[in-house]
Design a protein around this motif. Sequence first.
Motif, PDB file in Angstrom:
ATOM      1  N   THR A 198       0.849  -1.190   0.000  1.00 49.66           N
ATOM      2  CA  THR A 198       0.000   0.000   0.000  1.00 49.66           C
ATOM      3  C   THR A 198       0.885   1.240   0.000  1.00 49.66           C
ATOM      4  OG1 THR A 198      -1.762  -1.128   1.213  1.00 49.66           O
ATOM      5  CG2 THR A 198      -1.772   1.274   1.280  1.00 49.66           C
ATOM      6  N   ASN A 199       0.577   2.184  -0.886  1.00 52.10           N
ATOM      7  CA  ASN A 199       1.309   3.445  -0.958  1.00 52.10           C
ATOM      8  C   ASN A 199       0.676   4.441   0.015  1.00 52.10           C
ATOM      9  OD1 ASN A 199       2.645   5.781  -1.607  1.00 52.10           O
ATOM     10  ND2 ASN A 199       2.051   5.810  -3.753  1.00 52.10           N
ATOM     11  N   ASN A 200       1.477   4.943   0.937  1.00 53.56           N
ATOM     12  CA  ASN A 200       1.027   5.934   1.916  1.00 53.56           C
ATOM     13  C   ASN A 200       1.726   7.246   1.588  1.00 53.56           C
ATOM     14  OD1 ASN A 200      -0.273   4.013   4.157  1.00 53.56           O
ATOM     15  ND2 ASN A 200       1.583   3.080   3.383  1.00 53.56           N
ATOM     16  N   GLY A 201       0.959   8.224   1.145  1.00 53.07           N
ATOM     17  CA  GLY A 201       1.539   9.507   0.775  1.00 53.07           C
ATOM     18  C   GLY A 201       1.433   9.737  -0.714  1.00 53.07           C
ATOM     19  N   GLU A 202       2.085  10.802  -1.182  1.00 53.47           N
ATOM     20  CA  GLU A 202       1.962  11.200  -2.585  1.00 53.47           C
ATOM     21  C   GLU A 202       3.274  11.056  -3.352  1.00 53.47           C
ATOM     22  OE1 GLU A 202      -0.029  14.997  -3.041  1.00 53.47           O
ATOM     23  OE2 GLU A 202      -1.192  14.624  -1.229  1.00 53.47           O
ATOM     24  N   GLU A 203       4.261  10.399  -2.756  1.00 52.84           N
ATOM     25  CA  GLU A 203       5.520  10.207  -3.465  1.00 52.84           C
ATOM     26  C   GLU A 203       5.354   9.058  -4.461  1.00 52.84           C
ATOM     27  OE1 GLU A 203       7.723  12.854  -2.628  1.00 52.84           O
ATOM     28  OE2 GLU A 203       5.767  13.163  -1.746  1.00 52.84           O
ATOM     29  N   LYS A 204       6.276   8.944  -5.396  1.00 58.25           N
ATOM     30  CA  LYS A 204       6.121   7.991  -6.503  1.00 58.25           C
ATOM     31  C   LYS A 204       6.760   6.641  -6.170  1.00 58.25           C
ATOM     32  CE  LYS A 204       7.163  11.735  -9.496  1.00 58.25           C
ATOM     33  NZ  LYS A 204       8.090  12.140 -10.523  1.00 58.25           N
ATOM     34  N   TRP A 205       5.982   5.575  -6.348  1.00 59.28           N
ATOM     35  CA  TRP A 205       6.466   4.200  -6.246  1.00 59.28           C
ATOM     36  C   TRP A 205       6.014   3.501  -7.510  1.00 59.28           C
ATOM     37  CZ3 TRP A 205       9.304   2.821  -1.975  1.00 59.28           C
ATOM     38  CH2 TRP A 205       9.216   3.661  -0.863  1.00 59.28           C
ATOM     39  N   TYR A 206       6.957   2.935  -8.249  1.00 60.02           N
ATOM     40  CA  TYR A 206       6.595   2.269  -9.498  1.00 60.02           C
ATOM     41  C   TYR A 206       7.590   1.161  -9.805  1.00 60.02           C
ATOM     42  CZ  TYR A 206      10.094   5.534 -11.403  1.00 60.02           C
ATOM     43  OH  TYR A 206      11.236   6.248 -11.627  1.00 60.02           O
ATOM     44  N   ALA A 260       7.434  16.584  -2.375  1.00 66.41           N
ATOM     45  CA  ALA A 260       8.695  16.252  -1.704  1.00 66.41           C
ATOM     46  C   ALA A 260       8.513  15.967  -0.215  1.00 66.41           C
ATOM     47  CB  ALA A 260       9.720  17.368  -1.912  1.00 66.41           C
ATOM     48  N   GLN A 261       7.487  15.183   0.092  1.00 69.64           N
ATOM     49  CA  GLN A 261       7.183  14.833   1.480  1.00 69.64           C
ATOM     50  C   GLN A 261       7.657  13.411   1.769  1.00 69.64           C
ATOM     51  OE1 GLN A 261       5.789  16.999   3.807  1.00 69.64           O
ATOM     52  NE2 GLN A 261       6.250  18.429   2.156  1.00 69.64           N
ATOM     53  N   TYR A 262       7.451  12.979   3.029  1.00 69.49           N
ATOM     54  CA  TYR A 262       7.705  11.582   3.366  1.00 69.49           C
ATOM     55  C   TYR A 262       6.698  10.701   2.640  1.00 69.49           C
ATOM     56  CZ  TYR A 262      10.812  12.713   7.245  1.00 69.49           C
ATOM     57  OH  TYR A 262      11.863  13.144   8.000  1.00 69.49           O
ATOM     58  N   GLY A 263       7.128   9.501   2.268  1.00 70.58           N
ATOM     59  CA  GLY A 263       6.225   8.524   1.690  1.00 70.58           C
ATOM     60  C   GLY A 263       6.626   7.142   2.186  1.00 70.58           C
ATOM     61  N   TYR A 264       5.651   6.248   2.270  1.00 69.75           N
ATOM     62  CA  TYR A 264       5.898   4.891   2.758  1.00 69.75           C
ATOM     63  C   TYR A 264       5.150   3.897   1.890  1.00 69.75           C
ATOM     64  CZ  TYR A 264       7.397   7.533   6.781  1.00 69.75           C
ATOM     65  OH  TYR A 264       8.040   8.436   7.580  1.00 69.75           O
ATOM     66  N   LEU A 265       5.822   2.818   1.537  1.00 68.60           N
ATOM     67  CA  LEU A 265       5.180   1.708   0.862  1.00 68.60           C
ATOM     68  C   LEU A 265       5.175   0.568   1.870  1.00 68.60           C
ATOM     69  CD1 LEU A 265       4.076   1.077  -2.033  1.00 68.60           C
ATOM     70  CD2 LEU A 265       6.222  -0.160  -2.393  1.00 68.60           C
ATOM     71  N   THR A 266       3.977   0.193   2.340  1.00 69.29           N
ATOM     72  CA  THR A 266       3.867  -0.788   3.422  1.00 69.29           C
ATOM     73  C   THR A 266       3.321  -2.117   2.911  1.00 69.29           C
ATOM     74  OG1 THR A 266       1.645   0.044   3.953  1.00 69.29           O
ATOM     75  CG2 THR A 266       3.481   0.954   5.214  1.00 69.29           C
ATOM     76  N   THR A 267       3.814  -3.199   3.519  1.00 65.89           N
ATOM     77  CA  THR A 267       3.237  -4.509   3.202  1.00 65.89           C
ATOM     78  C   THR A 267       1.828  -4.555   3.782  1.00 65.89           C
ATOM     79  OG1 THR A 267       4.190  -5.493   5.204  1.00 65.89           O
ATOM     80  CG2 THR A 267       5.457  -5.718   3.157  1.00 65.89           C
ATOM     81  N   ASN A 268       0.936  -5.232   3.085  1.00 63.75           N
ATOM     82  CA  ASN A 268      -0.430  -5.364   3.582  1.00 63.75           C
ATOM     83  C   ASN A 268      -0.490  -6.313   4.772  1.00 63.75           C
ATOM     84  OD1 ASN A 268      -1.214  -3.636   1.547  1.00 63.75           O
ATOM     85  ND2 ASN A 268      -1.901  -5.258   0.188  1.00 63.75           N
ATOM     86  N   GLU A 269       0.510  -7.168   4.899  1.00 62.02           N
ATOM     87  CA  GLU A 269       0.556  -8.111   6.019  1.00 62.02           C
ATOM     88  C   GLU A 269       1.511  -7.638   7.096  1.00 62.02           C
ATOM     89  OE1 GLU A 269       0.837 -12.327   5.420  1.00 62.02           O
ATOM     90  OE2 GLU A 269       0.119 -12.141   3.356  1.00 62.02           O
ATOM     91  N   TYR A 270       1.258  -8.079   8.328  1.00 65.89           N
ATOM     92  CA  TYR A 270       2.151  -7.805   9.450  1.00 65.89           C
ATOM     93  C   TYR A 270       3.125  -8.969   9.599  1.00 65.89           C
ATOM     94  CZ  TYR A 270      -0.666  -3.913  11.321  1.00 65.89           C
ATOM     95  OH  TYR A 270      -1.300  -2.718  11.510  1.00 65.89           O
ATOM     96  N   TYR A 271       4.349  -8.652  10.004  1.00 62.89           N
ATOM     97  CA  TYR A 271       5.368  -9.681  10.222  1.00 62.89           C
ATOM     98  C   TYR A 271       6.036  -9.443  11.568  1.00 62.89           C
ATOM     99  CZ  TYR A 271       4.661 -10.434   5.245  1.00 62.89           C
ATOM    100  OH  TYR A 271       4.093 -10.684   4.016  1.00 62.89           O
ATOM    101  N   ASP A 272       6.145 -10.517  12.367  1.00 58.42           N
ATOM    102  CA  ASP A 272       6.734 -10.418  13.701  1.00 58.42           C
ATOM    103  C   ASP A 272       8.215 -10.781  13.689  1.00 58.42           C
ATOM    104  OD1 ASP A 272       4.424  -9.520  14.999  1.00 58.42           O
ATOM    105  OD2 ASP A 272       3.693 -11.552  15.318  1.00 58.42           O
ATOM    106  N   ASP A 273       8.525 -12.065  13.686  1.00 56.23           N
ATOM    107  CA  ASP A 273       9.911 -12.537  13.694  1.00 56.23           C
ATOM    108  C   ASP A 273      10.270 -12.981  12.280  1.00 56.23           C
ATOM    109  OD1 ASP A 273       9.831 -12.079  16.386  1.00 56.23           O
ATOM    110  OD2 ASP A 273       9.842 -14.184  16.968  1.00 56.23           O
ATOM    111  N   PHE A 274      11.352 -12.413  11.751  1.00 59.02           N
ATOM    112  CA  PHE A 274      11.691 -12.692  10.361  1.00 59.02           C
ATOM    113  C   PHE A 274      13.138 -12.325  10.070  1.00 59.02           C
ATOM    114  CE2 PHE A 274       9.940  -8.411  10.630  1.00 59.02           C
ATOM    115  CZ  PHE A 274      10.936  -7.658  10.008  1.00 59.02           C
ATOM    116  N   GLU A 275      13.579 -12.793   8.915  1.00 57.19           N
ATOM    117  CA  GLU A 275      14.839 -12.360   8.336  1.00 57.19           C
ATOM    118  C   GLU A 275      14.494 -11.809   6.962  1.00 57.19           C
ATOM    119  OE1 GLU A 275      18.534 -14.633   9.367  1.00 57.19           O
ATOM    120  OE2 GLU A 275      18.423 -15.041   7.210  1.00 57.19           O
ATOM    121  N   LEU A 276      14.790 -10.550   6.753  1.00 53.83           N
ATOM    122  CA  LEU A 276      14.475  -9.866   5.509  1.00 53.83           C
ATOM    123  C   LEU A 276      15.774  -9.555   4.778  1.00 53.83           C
ATOM    124  CD1 LEU A 276      12.276  -8.286   3.798  1.00 53.83           C
ATOM    125  CD2 LEU A 276      12.974  -6.282   5.100  1.00 53.83           C
ATOM    126  N   THR A 277      15.836  -9.904   3.502  1.00 54.99           N
ATOM    127  CA  THR A 277      16.984  -9.492   2.698  1.00 54.99           C
ATOM    128  C   THR A 277      16.444  -8.726   1.495  1.00 54.99           C
ATOM    129  OG1 THR A 277      17.013 -11.569   1.471  1.00 54.99           O
ATOM    130  CG2 THR A 277      18.500 -11.407   3.346  1.00 54.99           C
TER     131      THR A 277
END
Length: 187
Positions: free
Chosen positions: A22-30, A44-61
């Motif tokens: 999900t894109n949060n804000g008006e910055e460009k994600w493509y 030129a504000q903050y923007g966040y692209l968030t996963t729709n799912e929540y993750y607790d314990d993980f290893e992300l690369t």
Amino acid sequence: MASCQSSDTISLFNGENLDGWTNNGEEKWYVENGELICESGPKAQYGYLTTNEYYDDFELTLDFKQEANGNSGVFIRSTVDGTKVSGWQVEVAPPGSHTGGIYESYGRGWLIQPEPEKDSALKMGEWNTMKIRVVGNEVTSWLNGTEMVHLVDEKIGAGKGSIALQIHDGGGIKVRWKNIQLKKLSE
């Protein structure tokens, strides 16, 4: 046993579109040439692209390549309301700006920064591989195989939320992302 573990790894980015995000804000994600790109928008504000799912314990690369300013980050166990984020950021920034350190936005600020000599692990303008391991109260980050920080923090341990990619405010920022892989470490 290794084959059993690899089947627990999921790709958070399919290389084609922003499904699952999900894109949060008006910055460009493509998506371009199989890469996820974030770029400053007209405000030129903050923007966040968030996963729709929540993750607790993980290893992300994931792999990132900074173009222009490159001030960004990877948030863990985070929630976003508009463009105000609650959670913890593993910093992605230009040289000398603590890439791999952990920052709490709208909270305690910097929780830990890597030792200055570890900054040489960052390859500005080239592809970098970041690994983030989150288990309970512990967070460890690596950049191109160098352990950047290890933090034990009860507040992070109690956190719940998604993974988010950030674009910093100020404009002129462009960061490319690819190979975003997550291995769940608990159910």
